[in-house]
Design an enzyme around this catalytic site. Sequence first.
Site, PDB file in Angstrom:
ATOM      1  N   CYS A   1       0.834  -1.204   0.000  1.00  0.00           N
ATOM      2  CA  CYS A   1       0.000   0.000   0.000  1.00  0.00           C
ATOM      3  C   CYS A   1       0.869   1.254   0.000  1.00  0.00           C
ATOM      4  O   CYS A   1       1.561   1.536  -0.961  1.00  0.00           O
ATOM      5  CB  CYS A   1      -0.989  -0.034   1.155  1.00  0.00           C
ATOM      6  SG  CYS A   1      -2.317   1.159   1.012  1.00  0.00           S
ATOM      7  N   HIS A   2       0.908   2.026   1.089  1.00  0.00           N
ATOM      8  CA  HIS A   2       1.722   3.238   1.171  1.00  0.00           C
ATOM      9  C   HIS A   2       3.166   2.934   1.547  1.00  0.00           C
ATOM     10  O   HIS A   2       3.979   3.839   1.643  1.00  0.00           O
ATOM     11  CB  HIS A   2       1.131   4.199   2.208  1.00  0.00           C
ATOM     12  CG  HIS A   2      -0.116   4.883   1.756  1.00  0.00           C
ATOM     13  ND1 HIS A   2      -1.350   4.303   1.896  1.00  0.00           N
ATOM     14  CD2 HIS A   2      -0.311   6.071   1.171  1.00  0.00           C
ATOM     15  CE1 HIS A   2      -2.258   5.124   1.418  1.00  0.00           C
ATOM     16  NE2 HIS A   2      -1.676   6.199   0.964  1.00  0.00           N
TER      17      HIS A   2
END
Length: 116
Positions: A111-112
């Site tokens: 994800c991030h």
Amino acid sequence: MTNLTGKRIAILATNGFEQSELLEPQRALQTAGAETRVVSLEKGEIKGWTANNWGQAVPVDLTIDEAQPDDFDGLLLPGGVMNPDRLRLSSKAVQFARAFFDAHKPIAAICHGPGC
């Protein structure tokens, strides 16, 4: 998942990691035989984030000052918004992650997580 017996995986995280993005991959890696170590900026525990609230605390195995990239076969970077934002502000955390790239070791960025 491949048999990872004998492999050591660093999990670089700090407060605000997305709880499921650390705990579930960690469990899968351990089930496959890997040894995991949570590496963070400070000793003690770090708290996850889940469903818009603080979640589970996870013990830190090594600080960024204690951990050596050469001691690991791969790196896991869990996401969340706060976690990568905090890590990328630490030159030591960035250097730690960069050492895995430079050594052509596998990196799982969720994800991030690539933001650090």
